[in-house]
Design a protein around this motif. Structure first.
Motif, short mmCIF file in Angstrom:
data_model
loop_
_atom_site.label_atom_id
_atom_site.label_comp_id
_atom_site.label_asym_id
_atom_site.label_seq_id
_atom_site.Cartn_x
_atom_site.Cartn_y
_atom_site.Cartn_z
N ALA A 1 -56.80 145.80 1.59
CA ALA A 1 -55.81 145.49 2.53
C ALA A 1 -55.10 144.07 2.32
CB ALA A 1 -56.84 145.34 3.79
N VAL A 2 -53.98 144.02 2.82
CA VAL A 2 -53.26 142.73 2.58
C VAL A 2 -52.53 142.13 3.85
CG1 VAL A 2 -52.57 143.41 0.20
CG2 VAL A 2 -51.05 144.12 2.20
N LEU A 3 -52.11 140.95 3.92
CA LEU A 3 -51.53 140.53 5.14
C LEU A 3 -50.16 139.93 4.94
CD1 LEU A 3 -52.47 139.67 7.97
CD2 LEU A 3 -53.15 137.21 6.92
N LEU A 4 -49.17 140.29 5.83
CA LEU A 4 -47.94 139.75 5.87
C LEU A 4 -48.34 138.57 6.90
CD1 LEU A 4 -46.96 143.51 5.62
CD2 LEU A 4 -45.48 141.66 4.42
N CYS A 5 -48.36 137.57 6.31
CA CYS A 5 -48.67 136.50 7.23
C CYS A 5 -47.48 135.36 7.45
CB CYS A 5 -49.76 135.45 6.70
SG CYS A 5 -50.44 134.39 7.56
N VAL A 6 -47.12 135.35 8.61
CA VAL A 6 -45.89 134.28 8.86
C VAL A 6 -46.25 133.30 9.63
CG1 VAL A 6 -44.03 134.15 10.52
CG2 VAL A 6 -44.25 136.44 9.36
N VAL A 7 -45.55 132.13 8.92
CA VAL A 7 -45.99 130.64 9.36
C VAL A 7 -44.68 130.11 9.36
CG1 VAL A 7 -48.35 130.79 8.16
CG2 VAL A 7 -46.12 129.95 6.86
N GLY A 8 -44.76 128.79 10.03
CA GLY A 8 -43.41 128.11 10.23
C GLY A 8 -43.28 126.88 9.20
N GLU A 9 -42.01 126.74 8.81
CA GLU A 9 -42.01 125.91 7.69
C GLU A 9 -41.85 124.49 8.54
OE1 GLU A 9 -40.25 126.29 4.05
OE2 GLU A 9 -39.50 128.47 4.44
N SER A 10 -41.67 123.37 7.80
CA SER A 10 -41.51 122.10 8.31
C SER A 10 -40.47 121.76 9.29
CB SER A 10 -41.18 121.11 7.17
OG SER A 10 -40.12 121.19 6.64
N ILE B 1 -45.41 134.59 3.88
CA ILE B 1 -46.32 134.05 2.51
C ILE B 1 -46.28 135.08 1.55
CG2 ILE B 1 -48.56 133.25 1.74
CD1 ILE B 1 -49.03 131.87 4.31
N VAL B 2 -45.99 134.59 0.57
CA VAL B 2 -45.70 135.63 -0.87
C VAL B 2 -46.55 134.71 -1.96
CG1 VAL B 2 -44.63 136.84 -2.79
CG2 VAL B 2 -43.59 137.03 -0.22
N ILE B 3 -47.64 135.52 -2.60
CA ILE B 3 -48.20 134.76 -3.63
C ILE B 3 -47.78 135.19 -4.86
CG2 ILE B 3 -49.98 133.94 -2.29
CD1 ILE B 3 -51.80 136.06 -3.19
N ARG B 4 -47.92 134.39 -5.88
CA ARG B 4 -47.97 135.00 -7.42
C ARG B 4 -49.42 134.69 -7.83
NH1 ARG B 4 -43.18 134.11 -11.12
NH2 ARG B 4 -43.51 136.50 -11.62
N ARG B 5 -50.22 135.97 -8.41
CA ARG B 5 -51.50 135.85 -8.51
C ARG B 5 -51.73 135.24 -10.00
NH1 ARG B 5 -54.59 138.10 -4.82
NH2 ARG B 5 -53.55 139.67 -3.49
N ALA B 6 -53.07 134.51 -9.95
CA ALA B 6 -53.50 133.89 -11.06
C ALA B 6 -53.31 134.68 -12.42
CB ALA B 6 -54.93 133.49 -10.91
N TYR B 7 -53.11 133.99 -13.55
CA TYR B 7 -52.92 134.86 -14.59
C TYR B 7 -54.14 135.15 -15.19
CZ TYR B 7 -47.76 134.00 -14.63
OH TYR B 7 -46.76 134.19 -14.06
N ARG B 8 -54.94 135.86 -14.50
CA ARG B 8 -56.34 136.45 -15.20
C ARG B 8 -56.62 137.74 -14.11
NH1 ARG B 8 -59.82 131.61 -13.54
NH2 ARG B 8 -57.82 130.44 -14.06
N GLY B 9 -57.27 138.58 -14.92
CA GLY B 9 -57.90 139.92 -14.01
C GLY B 9 -56.85 140.75 -13.80
N ARG B 10 -57.11 141.48 -12.67
CA ARG B 10 -56.08 142.78 -12.14
C ARG B 10 -54.83 142.03 -11.65
NH1 ARG B 10 -56.04 148.02 -10.75
NH2 ARG B 10 -58.01 148.30 -11.45
N ASN B 11 -53.73 142.69 -12.04
CA ASN B 11 -52.57 142.09 -11.50
C ASN B 11 -52.13 140.70 -11.86
OD1 ASN B 11 -52.33 144.78 -10.11
ND2 ASN B 11 -53.50 143.83 -8.31
N ALA B 12 -52.67 140.35 -13.03
CA ALA B 12 -52.22 138.85 -13.38
C ALA B 12 -50.89 138.59 -13.44
CB ALA B 12 -52.95 138.93 -14.85
N GLY B 13 -50.63 137.57 -12.91
CA GLY B 13 -49.32 136.80 -12.68
C GLY B 13 -48.16 137.99 -11.89
N GLN B 14 -48.70 138.69 -11.28
CA GLN B 14 -47.86 139.60 -10.38
C GLN B 14 -47.57 139.02 -9.16
OE1 GLN B 14 -48.70 144.01 -10.47
NE2 GLN B 14 -49.26 143.91 -12.49
N TRP B 15 -46.37 139.46 -8.37
CA TRP B 15 -46.24 139.10 -7.05
C TRP B 15 -47.15 139.77 -6.14
CZ3 TRP B 15 -43.69 134.77 -6.37
CH2 TRP B 15 -42.56 134.34 -7.38
#
Length: 233
Positions: free
Chosen positions: A42-51, A58-72
């Motif tokens: 499961a994933v979350l499309l999480c909306v937050v307010g900027e300054s 929120i979009v993340i880049r995965r850590a460069y390790r394990g499954r999906n390393a470095g992917q969006w």
């Protein structure tokens, strides 16, 4: 036609929350039934307010390790034993980004996405007024990016390319010719160095189509979207 159909880009998180609740309530999401061979995530499309108050997802880049390393990706992951998809996204949001959400922050959900990896991914949508607790876990997250909803809704974001053009970020050519959706692979071109393919790109596309653009559900399905082979690793 829904009375709320049509493009509408909310100016605040509160306005987004109202819009998303309405449009997701009217959206008949699809679910992939349980099967012994299915693995759930499961994933979350999480909306937050900027300054300045502008709502962003929120979009993340995965850590460069394990499954999906470095992917969006989006905050989330596989379900623990006995856990529901809704419980999983709340837990993962806190583990990966340090943000706390409650069930009332979940505004609805989109279609299950059957990924080529064998996981069925359930996307939820949430809105948080306060993102000051944001603290990414370095073990899981390389970087965090806030994509303004106005940018996500822009006409030039979805792009369909020939399968051989759906390559990893460093190899992407901005000059790749567009092809018809029926024969192409989706690229969500959100900014310089930020081109996202399915499955994450497919869920961002459906979030855009359903919540921001108010498309009819028959024109907003994504389960058939093809993903590049390298996104399975």
């Amino acid at each position: 036609m829904s009375s709320t159909a049509g493009p509408l880009i909310p100016a605040t998180v509160d306005a987004f929350r109202d819009l998303a609740r309405t449009r997701l309530r009217e959206f008949p999401h699809t679910e992939v039934p349980d099967d012994p061979g299915i693995r759930r995530a499961a994933v979350l499309l999480c909306v937050v307010g900027e300054s300045d108050g502008a709502p962003s997802v929120i979009v993340i880049r995965r850590a460069y390790r394990g499954r999906n390393a470095g992917q969006w990706g989006l905050p989330g992951g596989r379900l623990d034993a006995g856990e529901t998809a809704a419980q999983a996204v709340v837990r993962e949001l806190h583990e990966e980004l340090g943000l706390t959400a409650t069930p009332s922050d979940l505004l609805g959900r989109l279609d299950d996405f059957p990924a080529a990896s064998g996981f069925v991914i359930t996307p939820f949508v949430a809105a948080l007024s306060d993102a000051t607790e944001l603290k990414p876990s370095p073990d899981e997250v390389h970087s965090v990016h806030l994509v303004r909803l106005a940018r996500l809704a822009a006409e030039d974001v979805p792009h369909w390319v020939a399968p051989h053009e759906a390559v990893r970020q460093p190899e992407i050519r901005d000059t790749a010719a567009a092809v018809p959706e029926s024969v192409g692979l989706l690229q969500m071109r959100l900014g310089d160095g930020m081109t996202i393919h399915a499955p994450t790109g497919a869920m961002l596309w459906q979030f855009r189509a359903v919540v921001l653009l108010g498309r009819e559900h028959t024109h907003a399905r994504v389960a058939h979207f093809t993903q590049p082979d390298w996104t399975q690793h």
